[in-house]
Design a protein around this motif. Structure first.
Motif, mmCIF file in Angstrom:
data_model
loop_
_atom_site.group_PDB
_atom_site.id
_atom_site.type_symbol
_atom_site.label_atom_id
_atom_site.label_comp_id
_atom_site.label_asym_id
_atom_site.label_seq_id
_atom_site.Cartn_x
_atom_site.Cartn_y
_atom_site.Cartn_z
ATOM 1 N N TYR A 37 57.051 112.125 73.876
ATOM 2 C CA TYR A 37 58.009 111.416 74.719
ATOM 3 C C TYR A 37 58.833 112.467 75.444
ATOM 4 O O TYR A 37 59.472 113.313 74.804
ATOM 5 C CB TYR A 37 58.894 110.530 73.837
ATOM 6 N N MET A 38 58.781 112.456 76.779
ATOM 7 C CA MET A 38 59.409 113.520 77.550
ATOM 8 C C MET A 38 60.304 112.957 78.657
ATOM 9 O O MET A 38 60.039 111.896 79.210
ATOM 10 C CB MET A 38 58.353 114.421 78.205
ATOM 11 N N ARG A 39 61.358 113.714 78.938
ATOM 12 C CA ARG A 39 62.122 113.475 80.157
ATOM 13 C C ARG A 39 61.624 114.444 81.214
ATOM 14 O O ARG A 39 61.432 115.627 80.951
ATOM 15 C CB ARG A 39 63.625 113.714 79.950
ATOM 16 N N GLY A 88 58.946 109.271 80.041
ATOM 17 C CA GLY A 88 57.644 108.654 79.884
ATOM 18 C C GLY A 88 56.937 109.125 78.638
ATOM 19 O O GLY A 88 57.328 110.123 78.012
ATOM 20 N N VAL A 89 55.889 108.397 78.259
ATOM 21 C CA VAL A 89 55.059 108.749 77.114
ATOM 22 C C VAL A 89 53.848 109.527 77.640
ATOM 23 O O VAL A 89 53.101 109.032 78.479
ATOM 24 C CB VAL A 89 54.597 107.500 76.346
ATOM 25 N N PHE A 90 53.666 110.760 77.129
ATOM 26 C CA PHE A 90 52.609 111.661 77.583
ATOM 27 C C PHE A 90 51.479 111.695 76.566
ATOM 28 O O PHE A 90 51.719 111.801 75.356
ATOM 29 C CB PHE A 90 53.158 113.082 77.759
ATOM 30 N N PHE A 91 50.245 111.625 77.065
ATOM 31 C CA PHE A 91 49.053 111.695 76.224
ATOM 32 C C PHE A 91 48.109 112.767 76.752
ATOM 33 O O PHE A 91 48.008 112.983 77.963
ATOM 34 C CB PHE A 91 48.288 110.366 76.242
ATOM 35 N N ARG A 92 47.370 113.387 75.843
ATOM 36 C CA ARG A 92 46.183 114.140 76.235
ATOM 37 C C ARG A 92 45.032 113.142 76.281
ATOM 38 O O ARG A 92 44.890 112.309 75.383
ATOM 39 C CB ARG A 92 45.871 115.263 75.239
ATOM 40 N N VAL A 145 51.891 100.139 74.280
ATOM 41 C CA VAL A 145 52.715 101.311 73.936
ATOM 42 C C VAL A 145 54.117 101.156 74.505
ATOM 43 O O VAL A 145 55.123 101.397 73.822
ATOM 44 C CB VAL A 145 52.061 102.603 74.476
ATOM 45 N N ILE A 146 54.201 100.750 75.771
ATOM 46 C CA ILE A 146 55.493 100.649 76.445
ATOM 47 C C ILE A 146 56.259 99.386 76.046
ATOM 48 O O ILE A 146 57.492 99.351 76.065
ATOM 49 C CB ILE A 146 55.285 100.698 77.975
ATOM 50 N N GLY A 147 55.544 98.350 75.628
ATOM 51 C CA GLY A 147 56.207 97.108 75.216
ATOM 52 C C GLY A 147 56.217 96.052 76.296
ATOM 53 O O GLY A 147 57.170 95.270 76.406
ATOM 54 N N SER A 148 55.162 96.012 77.095
ATOM 55 C CA SER A 148 55.040 95.039 78.190
ATOM 56 C C SER A 148 53.773 94.201 77.999
ATOM 57 O O SER A 148 52.835 94.645 77.338
ATOM 58 C CB SER A 148 54.969 95.777 79.526
ATOM 59 N N PRO A 149 53.744 92.994 78.586
ATOM 60 C CA PRO A 149 54.816 92.362 79.355
ATOM 61 C C PRO A 149 55.880 91.754 78.439
ATOM 62 O O PRO A 149 55.554 91.207 77.379
ATOM 63 C CB PRO A 149 54.074 91.265 80.120
ATOM 64 N N ASP A 150 57.139 91.871 78.851
ATOM 65 C CA ASP A 150 58.249 91.379 78.052
ATOM 66 C C ASP A 150 59.069 90.389 78.885
ATOM 67 O O ASP A 150 59.785 90.802 79.802
ATOM 68 C CB ASP A 150 59.137 92.540 77.608
ATOM 69 N N PRO A 151 58.947 89.090 78.601
ATOM 70 C CA PRO A 151 59.708 88.102 79.384
ATOM 71 C C PRO A 151 61.216 88.271 79.242
ATOM 72 O O PRO A 151 61.970 87.801 80.102
ATOM 73 C CB PRO A 151 59.230 86.758 78.822
ATOM 74 N N MET A 157 57.982 101.582 73.739
ATOM 75 C CA MET A 157 58.668 102.828 74.079
ATOM 76 C C MET A 157 59.397 102.766 75.420
ATOM 77 O O MET A 157 60.097 103.699 75.795
ATOM 78 C CB MET A 157 57.658 103.984 74.114
ATOM 79 N N GLY A 158 59.216 101.675 76.165
ATOM 80 C CA GLY A 158 59.867 101.562 77.459
ATOM 81 C C GLY A 158 61.363 101.383 77.332
ATOM 82 O O GLY A 158 61.869 100.918 76.310
ATOM 83 N N GLY A 159 62.072 101.720 78.407
ATOM 84 C CA GLY A 159 63.528 101.618 78.414
ATOM 85 C C GLY A 159 64.057 100.536 79.328
ATOM 86 O O GLY A 159 65.232 100.551 79.690
ATOM 87 N N ALA A 160 63.182 99.584 79.733
ATOM 88 C CA ALA A 160 63.596 98.410 80.503
ATOM 89 C C ALA A 160 64.088 98.736 81.911
ATOM 90 O O ALA A 160 64.832 97.970 82.507
ATOM 91 C CB ALA A 160 64.651 97.605 79.737
ATOM 92 N N THR A 161 63.690 99.902 82.447
ATOM 93 C CA THR A 161 63.941 100.229 83.854
ATOM 94 C C THR A 161 62.667 100.854 84.409
ATOM 95 O O THR A 161 61.818 101.339 83.650
ATOM 96 C CB THR A 161 65.092 101.236 84.028
ATOM 97 N N SER A 162 62.558 100.873 85.734
ATOM 98 C CA SER A 162 61.366 101.486 86.328
ATOM 99 C C SER A 162 61.298 102.968 86.000
ATOM 100 O O SER A 162 60.211 103.553 85.933
ATOM 101 C CB SER A 162 61.365 101.289 87.844
ATOM 102 N N SER A 163 62.457 103.609 85.770
ATOM 103 C CA SER A 163 62.506 105.047 85.476
ATOM 104 C C SER A 163 62.029 105.387 84.075
ATOM 105 O O SER A 163 61.739 106.554 83.783
ATOM 106 C CB SER A 163 63.935 105.581 85.651
#
Length: 393
Positions: free
Chosen positions: A13-15, A21-25, A47-53, A61-67
């Motif tokens: 998990y990187m800024r 975002g979540v980084f993978f090889r 992984v990110i937790g979508s789709p979330d109504p 792992m998502g933070g609920a913003t596009s960023s």
């Protein structure tokens, strides 16, 4: 009662810049997800937790913003003169959709560090101390990015005193060069200005006819004047994101602009292409108070820019949109250039909701066509967590 056990996948998990975002090889993904397609998209959505109504991505792992709803897949590059292939997936929050149509300029700042740490770069190319020059192939748009990664005692240096508006804490500076940034978008013919005009009259039903600069550089972007839609350019997130009518207006502008740019054939396709194009509005410099409480003086900036990402006003500025801003500012006659005072320039400092950002670009005109060899800006990046991400099998 039967249940599906969770699987775990190596991840970091990187800024990068003002995004996370979540980084993978690529090699670490389950076999079915190592290829583009529904299985990969399903995995990344979970992984990110979508789709979330609910729009919160609590179970991911998502933070609920596009960023912060972003994923990255990296692999050692098979291309000559490149170190790593970089694929970016923008994950929708409330829809089962991963958009692969563009790059994330902010997360580009983290790619070099991850590639070095992940063993994707020839050790002979990485100095023990100094700066490693990492050659990145941006697979979404087929472009080269050069990242300058500081090294200390054989390790990537992440801490430092470089300050980036939109990021609370200082870190080490990472300089990025976006080479030949005019995006080669399907339907746009690879042209920097797909309509052939620096400024177009864009007819938007229900809104009117707007002057627009539509450019493919960094990421396809539609620039309009703030005063043409009732804004000053000093707005912060809540003013736009709390106004459903405003968001609907920007989405309509985006859809009709996408058609004019040749990115989609009709406006109905815009819903399946949320990451691109971006919409931004510009204005001449003016003083305002940034979201952090920092005062930005008119004399400290060349112009004001506000941009929308995934249907919401961005809290700072997308890195790829910054490339578009720098490129458009370098070309006399675009709306961005005119907002900055017009004339020739090879760098611009603009005000965004979180503060200011400087981006450089040098434009040349040959045989009536504009081109930009590279755009340059500085970001920072840091590893936040590393280990395994878990998802239900």
């Amino acid at each position: 009662m039967s249940h599906q056990p969770q699987i775990r996948i190596p991840a970091t998990y990187m800024r990068g810049g003002t995004s996370k975002g979540v980084f993978f090889r690529l090699q670490d993904l389950p076999e079915a997800a190592q290829r583009p397609g529904p299985e990969r998209d399903k995995l990344l959505l979970r992984v990110i937790g979508s789709p979330d109504p609910y729009g919160k991505q609590i179970d991911g792992m998502g933070g609920a913003t596009s960023s912060t709803s972003k994923t990255v897949i990296l692999s050692k590059s098979s291309r000559p003169d490149h170190d790593v292939d970089y694929l970016f997936g923008q994950v929708a929050i409330d829809k089962a959709f991963v958009d692969w149509s563009g790059n994330c300029g902010n997360l580009s700042a983290a790619v070099g560090a991850f590639a070095i740490s992940g063993g994707m770069v020839d050790p002979a190319r990485v100095p023990r101390d100094g700066v490693a020059v990492i050659r990145i192939w941006q697979a979404n748009i087929g472009k080269t990015i050069i990242a300058h990664i500081p090294m200390t005692n054989g390790a990537v240096q992440e801490t430092g005193d470089f300050e980036l508006d939109g990021v609370t804490f200082p870190a080490a500076e990472v300089q990025l060069e976006f080479m030949d940034p005019a995006a080669e978008e399907e339907g746009a013919g690879g042209a920097m200005f797909p309509t052939g005009q620096l400024v177009d009259e864009l007819e938007v039903p229900g809104i009117g006819t707007l002057q627009a600069t539509m450019i493919n550089a960094g990421i396809p972007t539609i620039f309009i004047n703030a005063d043409a839609i009732g804004y000053t350019g000093t707005e912060l997130q809540d003013v736009i994101n709390g106004d459903a009518r405003a968001l609907a207006m920007f989405e309509t502008i985006r859809a009709y602009g996408a058609v004019r740019m040749g990115l989609i054939k009709d406006i109905g396709e815009a819903v399946t292409r949320q990451h691109t194009p971006k919409v931004a509005f510009v204005a001449p410099p003016a003083a305002y108070t940034a979201s952090s409480g920092k005062r930005v003086a008119a004399e400290d900036i060349d112009l004001l820019v506000r941009a929308l990402s995934m249907g919401k006003l961005h809290h700072a500025m997308m890195g790829t949109a910054a490339v578009a801003i720098g490129t458009a500012a370098a070309i006399p006659g675009t709306l961005v250039n005119l907002a900055a005072g017009g004339g020739e320039r090879n760098a611009v400092r603009f005000g965004h909701p979180s503060g200011t950002l400087r981006v450089g670009a040098e434009a040349v005109q040959e045989h009536g066509e504009w081109s930009v060899k590279k755009a340059v800006m500085s970001r920072s990046a840091r590893v936040l967590m590393e280990g395994w991400v878990r998802v239900p099998a």
